[in-house]
Structure formats: structure tokens, C-alpha cells
Design an enzyme around this catalytic site. Structure first.
Site, mmCIF file in Angstrom:
data_model
loop_
_atom_site.group_PDB
_atom_site.id
_atom_site.type_symbol
_atom_site.label_atom_id
_atom_site.label_comp_id
_atom_site.label_asym_id
_atom_site.label_seq_id
_atom_site.Cartn_x
_atom_site.Cartn_y
_atom_site.Cartn_z
ATOM 1 N N VAL A 228 0.840 -1.194 0.000
ATOM 2 C CA VAL A 228 0.000 0.000 0.000
ATOM 3 C C VAL A 228 0.878 1.247 0.000
ATOM 4 O O VAL A 228 0.407 2.345 0.301
ATOM 5 C CB VAL A 228 -0.970 0.021 1.205
ATOM 6 C CG1 VAL A 228 -2.022 -1.053 1.071
ATOM 7 C CG2 VAL A 228 -0.204 -0.128 2.531
ATOM 8 N N ARG A 230 4.019 2.577 -2.546
ATOM 9 C CA ARG A 230 4.048 3.081 -3.908
ATOM 10 C C ARG A 230 4.436 1.932 -4.829
ATOM 11 O O ARG A 230 5.160 1.017 -4.434
ATOM 12 C CB ARG A 230 5.055 4.223 -4.044
ATOM 13 C CG ARG A 230 4.794 5.407 -3.138
ATOM 14 C CD ARG A 230 3.532 6.160 -3.497
ATOM 15 N NE ARG A 230 3.728 7.006 -4.655
ATOM 16 C CZ ARG A 230 2.774 7.738 -5.210
ATOM 17 N NH1 ARG A 230 1.561 7.707 -4.701
ATOM 18 N NH2 ARG A 230 3.025 8.496 -6.260
ATOM 19 N N ASP A 254 -2.132 -2.636 -4.147
ATOM 20 C CA ASP A 254 -3.038 -1.502 -4.357
ATOM 21 C C ASP A 254 -2.382 -0.422 -5.195
ATOM 22 O O ASP A 254 -3.054 0.504 -5.637
ATOM 23 C CB ASP A 254 -3.474 -0.931 -3.001
ATOM 24 C CG ASP A 254 -4.504 0.176 -3.145
ATOM 25 O OD1 ASP A 254 -5.567 -0.081 -3.736
ATOM 26 O OD2 ASP A 254 -4.242 1.299 -2.672
ATOM 27 N N GLU A 259 0.160 3.163 -13.650
ATOM 28 C CA GLU A 259 -1.254 3.298 -13.297
ATOM 29 C C GLU A 259 -1.954 4.218 -14.286
ATOM 30 O O GLU A 259 -1.406 5.248 -14.654
ATOM 31 C CB GLU A 259 -1.395 3.855 -11.871
ATOM 32 C CG GLU A 259 -0.860 2.920 -10.809
ATOM 33 C CD GLU A 259 -1.074 3.444 -9.386
ATOM 34 O OE1 GLU A 259 -1.726 4.512 -9.218
ATOM 35 O OE2 GLU A 259 -0.604 2.798 -8.437
ATOM 36 N N HIS A 278 -5.557 1.390 -6.645
ATOM 37 C CA HIS A 278 -5.069 2.526 -5.850
ATOM 38 C C HIS A 278 -6.225 3.173 -5.082
ATOM 39 O O HIS A 278 -6.481 4.378 -5.204
ATOM 40 C CB HIS A 278 -4.379 3.555 -6.753
ATOM 41 C CG HIS A 278 -3.391 4.412 -6.005
ATOM 42 N ND1 HIS A 278 -2.239 4.910 -6.570
ATOM 43 C CD2 HIS A 278 -3.378 4.860 -4.721
ATOM 44 C CE1 HIS A 278 -1.570 5.626 -5.679
ATOM 45 N NE2 HIS A 278 -2.242 5.608 -4.554
ATOM 46 N N SER A 280 -7.006 2.000 -1.586
ATOM 47 C CA SER A 280 -7.024 1.501 -0.209
ATOM 48 C C SER A 280 -7.358 2.588 0.806
ATOM 49 O O SER A 280 -7.898 2.298 1.865
ATOM 50 C CB SER A 280 -5.679 0.865 0.142
ATOM 51 O OG SER A 280 -4.629 1.812 0.090
#
Length: 323
Positions: A228, A230, A254, A259, A278, A280
């Protein structure tokens, strides 16, 4: 004296900044208009915290914002040499995401231990597939990152009965909550005894790629990994190899190096991998919380008071947010 200009690098939906009415000129920008508007702004609010636009648009010598706030905990997308060298103050959204991210981590650990993905799959297939599941109480978690998010994760997991080892940038022998915080040099030894490894570290040159083939090779085949922090903390090909070859029992990601995660990424089909986009730390009302936090800091800025969550630009995190 004219009202200060607050420039917002927008994302949809835009922030609610009604509290600034009559005290600031609010200007909105996208990636294309940002370079032309930055020199005239007193404050930059990076609402689109997944954008790299500030890197390309930050002005050289001459006028620039005196304060940059990002609506995220991570600041790695902002810290280019020109911004590092300037006297511009950078703040982040420290404190907003701690509880939700800790809940997410606890949720995925319970889901993996109780095989909830497998139960849903059996239900879709109308199979009565009895199996025994695992206890989480008494298992050992290593949480990498001793800032507010990592600490809240550790507290939440301890409430579930897990034994938690916290890893920070430097060792501390008398932590009031965890007894001690291990230094980064202790991580290899801790990985060998971990049932769960959770990465919640800030992204710095020292932490990029820290979970690679060597790190995964140290972990037990029964262990699981959760990120969680990077995306670049993880060498994704190395994680994929460990999962495919059964050298790791499972993982939950996550955050990702790229991305949104491309539809053709091989990560989608990895055995034992739980993917979330992404999210969480994103709970109902989270955007309003972020906007309120910025407005609170704006009140302090206008009053000439010290800002909250000032980032040490050389280190890449707020002092106290150790690795």
C-alpha cells in the site's frame, strides 16, 4: 492587498473550496494549461495527485508558487530538482488516509487467510467446497514504514492478535507503542520469519525496488505480501515469478509502477494476487476530508502560522514519517 491566487491542478470531481470564498482567487487548470498559469499562482493545490504534470510544468527562475500542497501522502511526483532548490514549501495529506488504509490491509489479510476469493469462486460454480482456513491471531506481520500509516496498520493488526514488527529508516529502541522500531538493515532477517509483509514506506531513492527477487527469496513459501506504499517499491516481474513458481503464497497490490494498470498486464492473471486500483485509502467522503485539510492549512498560511505536514524535500517525507 489583493487576494492570493490558489491554482488547482484539477481532477474529477474538483475540490470543494467554499471556505476560501472572498479570501482567495481560485483558478483551475489541467495538464495543458498548468505551465502558463503556474508563474502567477501563490499556492498550487495538486488535486490530481496521480498526474506528473508538475514535473514538466514547474517554472525555472522567476515567479512560482510559494506553497505547493498535494492531496496525497506521497510526494515523489513533485520533487524535481528545480522544486527542491526553490524556497517553495511543500505539504502533503498526511493523516487523512491512515485509518482507511489500515482497514484495507486488515481486510485483505483476513480475506487471504480465510480464502474469501476461493469461497466466492466456488459459490459462482455452485460447488460445496469445504476447506479449513487459517488463523491470523498469533501470526507475525512485518510492516515496513514507521510513519503514521505504517503505525496505524501495526495497531490494527495487533488488535487482530498478530505479532507486529515495525521497520523504519533508523532503529529506535524505546518506541512507546511497539517497544522498538527496527532499522532497515534488520529487514532481511525479519523477512525470513514473517507470515505477512506489508509495505507502507514513502518512496525515496533508498526504497525504490526494495522488494525484489532477493527480498522475495528470503520469505517463506507460506508468506503473503501486501503493498500500500508506492508501485515502484516492488519489482513487479520478480513478484510475478515468485507467485508463479509457488515461492510465495499470495499478494495484494493496491499500487503499481504503471497506473492505471494496463489491461494486457500479466499481473491480472497471476495466481494468488489480489489487485485493487489505488483505492485503499479512499472511503466515502474522502475528497471532502482532503479539501477540508487543505482549507485548514490555508487558514494557517493566511495567518502567517506554521503549516501542518511540511515535507522535508530532501528526504521526501514529513519529518517523523521514517521509512
Amino acid at each position: 492587498m489583493s487576494d492570493p491566487c490558489v491554482l488547482v491542478l484539477d481532477a474529477d470531481p474538483p475540490p470543494r473550496l467554499d471556505r476560501l470564498a472572498g479570501r482567495a482567487v481560485i483558478t483551475h487548470s489541467d495538464e495543458s494549461s498548468l505551465p502558463g498559469l503556474l508563474p502567477g499562482a501563490d499556492v498550487l493545490l495538486v488535486w490530481d495527485f496521480l498526474s506528473d504534470a508538475v514535473r514538466a510544468a514547474w517554472p525555472g527562475p522567476g515567479p512560482r508558487p510559494r506553497w505547493v500542497h498535494t492531496a496525497s501522502a506521497g510526494v515523489d511526483r513533485l520533487l524535481i530538482p528545480e522544486l527542491l532548490a526553490s524556497d517553495t514549501v511543500v505539504t502533503n495529506a498526511r493523516g487523512t488516509f491512515d485509518g482507511p488504509i489500515a482497514e484495507y490491509v486488515a481486510g485483505v489479510i483476513l480475506a487471504m487467510a480465510k480464502d474469501l476469493p476461493g469461497r466466492w469462486e466456488a459459490q459462482r460454480e455452485r460447488r460445496w467446497a469445504y476447506r479449513e482456513t487459517e488463523k491470523v491471531a498469533g501470526t507475525r506481520a512485518v510492516v515496513v514504514g514507521s510513519g503514521p500509516i505504517g503505525r496505524r496498520i501495526g495497531e490494527t493488526l495487533r488488535a487482530l492478535g498478530l505479532e507486529v514488527e515495525l521497520v523504519g529508516r533508523t532503529a529506535r529502541a524505546a518506541d512507546p507503542e511497539f517497544g522498538r522500531v527496527h532499522g532497515n538493515d534488520a529487514l532481511p532477517g525479519l523477512l525470513r520469519g514473517a507470515d505477512w509483509v506489508v509495505c507502507a514506506a514513502p518512496l525515496t531513492p533508498e526504497t525504490a525496488g526494495m522488494f525484489d527477487a532477493d527480498a522475495f527469496a528470503l520469505m517463506r513459501p507460506t508468506a503473503r505480501f501486501v503493498n500500500v506504499g508506492r508501485g515502484p517499491h516492488v519489482v513487479e516481474d520478480d513478484l510475478a515469478g515468485a507467485l508463479r513458481e509457488g515461492r510465495l503464497a499470495g499478494a495484494a497490490l493496491d499500487v503499481f509502477a504503471d497506473e492505471p494498470l494496463p489491461a494486457d498486464s500479466p499481473l491480472w492473471e497471476l495466481p494468488g494476487l489480489l489487485i485493487s486500483p489505488h483505492m485503499s485509502g479512499d472511503t466515502v467522503g474522502w475528497r471532502d476530508d482532503l479539501a477540508a485539510q487543505f482549507c485548514d492549512n490555508f487558514d494557517r498560511w493566511i495567518a502567517g502560522e506554521p503549516l501542518f505536514n511540511v515535507v522535508d524535500k530532501e528526504r521526501g517525507y514529513v519529518p517523523g514519517e521514517a521509512l
